[in-house]
Design a protein around this motif. Structure first.
Motif, PDB file in Angstrom:
ATOM      1  N   ARG A  96       0.831  -1.214   0.000  1.00 17.32           N
ATOM      2  CA  ARG A  96       0.000   0.000   0.000  1.00 17.32           C
ATOM      3  C   ARG A  96       0.860   1.256   0.000  1.00 17.32           C
ATOM      4  O   ARG A  96       0.512   2.259  -0.636  1.00 17.32           O
ATOM      5  N   LEU A  97       1.968   1.204   0.741  1.00 20.93           N
ATOM      6  CA  LEU A  97       2.838   2.371   0.883  1.00 20.93           C
ATOM      7  C   LEU A  97       3.937   2.414  -0.171  1.00 20.93           C
ATOM      8  O   LEU A  97       4.832   3.263  -0.098  1.00 20.93           O
ATOM      9  N   ALA A  98       3.868   1.517  -1.155  1.00 18.16           N
ATOM     10  CA  ALA A  98       4.850   1.461  -2.256  1.00 18.16           C
ATOM     11  C   ALA A  98       6.272   1.300  -1.723  1.00 18.16           C
ATOM     12  O   ALA A  98       7.215   1.939  -2.189  1.00 18.16           O
ATOM     13  N   LEU A  99       6.436   0.405  -0.729  1.00 18.32           N
ATOM     14  CA  LEU A  99       7.742   0.172  -0.127  1.00 18.32           C
ATOM     15  C   LEU A  99       8.231  -1.253  -0.342  1.00 18.32           C
ATOM     16  O   LEU A  99       9.211  -1.672   0.274  1.00 18.32           O
ATOM     17  N   ALA A 100       7.568  -2.003  -1.214  1.00 16.05           N
ATOM     18  CA  ALA A 100       7.914  -3.411  -1.385  1.00 16.05           C
ATOM     19  C   ALA A 100       9.330  -3.606  -1.902  1.00 16.05           C
ATOM     20  O   ALA A 100       9.932  -4.663  -1.690  1.00 16.05           O
ATOM     21  N   ASP A 101       9.901  -2.597  -2.574  1.00 19.21           N
ATOM     22  CA  ASP A 101      11.262  -2.728  -3.085  1.00 19.21           C
ATOM     23  C   ASP A 101      12.318  -2.473  -2.016  1.00 19.21           C
ATOM     24  O   ASP A 101      13.500  -2.758  -2.223  1.00 19.21           O
ATOM     25  N   ARG A 102      11.892  -1.954  -0.855  1.00 24.42           N
ATOM     26  CA  ARG A 102      12.852  -1.647   0.207  1.00 24.42           C
ATOM     27  C   ARG A 102      12.589  -2.433   1.487  1.00 24.42           C
ATOM     28  O   ARG A 102      13.493  -2.583   2.306  1.00 24.42           O
ATOM     29  N   VAL A 103      11.370  -2.895   1.683  1.00 26.96           N
ATOM     30  CA  VAL A 103      11.020  -3.641   2.887  1.00 26.96           C
ATOM     31  C   VAL A 103      10.746  -5.094   2.504  1.00 26.96           C
ATOM     32  O   VAL A 103       9.826  -5.385   1.742  1.00 26.96           O
ATOM     33  N   GLU A 104      11.554  -5.987   3.042  1.00 28.62           N
ATOM     34  CA  GLU A 104      11.353  -7.415   2.854  1.00 28.62           C
ATOM     35  C   GLU A 104      10.680  -7.979   4.095  1.00 28.62           C
ATOM     36  O   GLU A 104      11.174  -7.811   5.212  1.00 28.62           O
ATOM     37  N   VAL A 105       9.552  -8.632   3.918  1.00 28.29           N
ATOM     38  CA  VAL A 105       8.834  -9.253   5.037  1.00 28.29           C
ATOM     39  C   VAL A 105       9.246 -10.716   5.102  1.00 28.29           C
ATOM     40  O   VAL A 105       9.080 -11.458   4.132  1.00 28.29           O
ATOM     41  N   TRP A 106       9.789 -11.118   6.261  1.00 26.05           N
ATOM     42  CA  TRP A 106      10.396 -12.439   6.399  1.00 26.05           C
ATOM     43  C   TRP A 106       9.834 -13.148   7.621  1.00 26.05           C
ATOM     44  O   TRP A 106       9.619 -12.537   8.658  1.00 26.05           O
TER      45      TRP A 106
END
Length: 405
Positions: free
Chosen positions: A243-253
């Motif tokens: 939603r915040l367009a951060l998928a390229d910088r935040v990896e959810v693990w």
């Protein structure tokens, strides 16, 4: 999978039994409708008998409130100490959950609630429970929580530090207490992240909704790994990251606590009270035996890059309740080979801290939330920041009081 059974129209009926709180299968189930009296419903629930509701939905909610009032009348008064008051409060909460959990409703194979004046709960149940697996009996109290969570998820929670909204999922702690978010948004970043922001890495342990990972990204951290042991939290964090367009910088693990590798900054906001939760939402507040706190401290040194810091965001409410001492916290820090490089304090702003009717008001009104800056290896020049004893009068009139070495 447990099956609940009852007699209706002289015929034995059955459905899947589901309880998020791991409540055992009721000993006995009877059918109830608008004719049942609150006193009788309360008596049956206390005896362990579940009431499967077949009447009007809004009348069921009124009955649930009436049962709750009867439970609360039996609550014991405050204890001789804050710790005893807390334990009595927790015992009452568990008893209340057990009794109120005996008023049940039946969801059909598509999550339709076939009661008069019932809302459409299909989407809310799909979000909370996943694809339907047949007719399911659930406590009405739990279903109301599912409905409320769906509304929170759709509306979102405003986070001023982000200038945006975070959308919590069912069973994931919502960032409604903004002081801990503000601490992470304002604390000075470690020197390593300031020297090379384009290659800086941070871990956000126990990310929940992903709000702190998003705050770290907004502060310029190039790469953030957000972890959690809850699959619901991982799904929630991924959705908010997109939603915040951060998928390229935040990896959810995950699921897990620490990812592989090392980081310049490791942030952890563990549950603040070492006690057992009574449901999924309370897992964001209660941490049995301080398991997550200990896991963070013992694993931190092995996951920090040279010059890196670990940020422990923690309330001292447990200290005011006698559940943990300040010295025990410091001993755990030192035993893990860590040193306190600084601490930033803030007072809570949530309504419960001002509620004089709360049995725990004295402890809540004295509460301070702190961001502890922890380093590995020898203390930095100037030594560790001395921590005042729990309950001491170290409060300052400023909203934020910064202490650095």
């Amino acid at each position: 999978m447990s099956t609940i059974r009852w007699i209706e129209d002289h015929t034995q009926q059955s459905a899947r039994w589901h309880s998020e709180n791991a409540t055992p299968l009721p000993k006995r189930t009877v059918v109830a409708d608008d004719r049942v009296k609150a006193a009788d419903a309360y008596r049956l629930a206390c005896e362990g008998t579940a009431l499967l509701w077949r009447g009007d939905f809004h009348n069921a909610r009124q009955l649930l409130r009436a049962i709750g009032r009867r439970v609360d009348r039996k609550a014991s008064g405050p204890g001789s100490s804050p710790g005893e008051t807390f334990l009595r409060n927790r015992q009452h909460s568990r008893h209340r959950a057990r009794v109120l959990g005996k008023l049940l409703v039946l969801l059909d194979d598509g999550y339709t609630l076939a009661l008069r004046r019932a809302p459409d709960v299909r989407q809310a149940c799909l979000e909370a429970y996943g694809p339907p697996t047949g007719p399911t009996a659930v406590p009405l109290r739990e279903l109301l929580g599912v409905i409320g969570a769906h509304q929170w998820r759709a509306k979102g929670v405003d986070v001023p530090a982000l200038g945006s909204r975070i959308h919590p999922h069912y069973g994931v702690f919502a960032p409604v207490r903004g002081e801990y978010v503000d601490l992470v948004a304002r604390a000075p970043l470690p020197p390593a992240t300031r020297r090379a922001p384009a290659t800086s890495t941070a871990f956000d342990l126990g990310t929940g909704t992903g709000v702190l990972a998003a705050v770290l990204a907004a502060r310029g951290i190039d790469r953030i790994v957000a972890t959690d042991i809850s699959t619901r939290a991982l799904a929630c964090a991924r959705e908010n990251t997109h939603r915040l367009a951060l998928a390229d910088r935040v990896e959810v693990w995950g699921p897990g606590l620490f990812p592989e590798g090392r980081a310049d900054l490791v942030v952890c906001n563990p549950p603040w009270l070492p006690a057992r939760p009574t449901g999924p939402v309370e897992q964001g507040v209660y941490d049995p035996d301080g398991t997550m706190l200990r896991g963070f401290l013992t694993g931190l040194a092995g996951h920090l890059r040279p010059g890196g810091e670990g940020w422990l965001v923690l309330s001292d409410l447990a200290e005011h309740l006698g559940l943990r001492t300040r010295q025990e916290l410091l001993d755990a820090v030192h035993a893990a080979g860590l040193h306190v490089a600084g601490r930033i304090d803030t007072k809570p702003r949530h309504p419960r801290s001002r509620d004089v009717t709360d049995p725990l008001h004295a402890a809540r009104s004295a509460e301070t939330t702190s961001l502890w800056r922890l380093t590995a290896g020898p203390p930095r020049q100037g030594g560790a920041v001395p921590a005042p004893p729990s309950g001491s009068r170290h409060r300052q009139p400023l909203r934020y009081a910064m202490r650095t070495s």
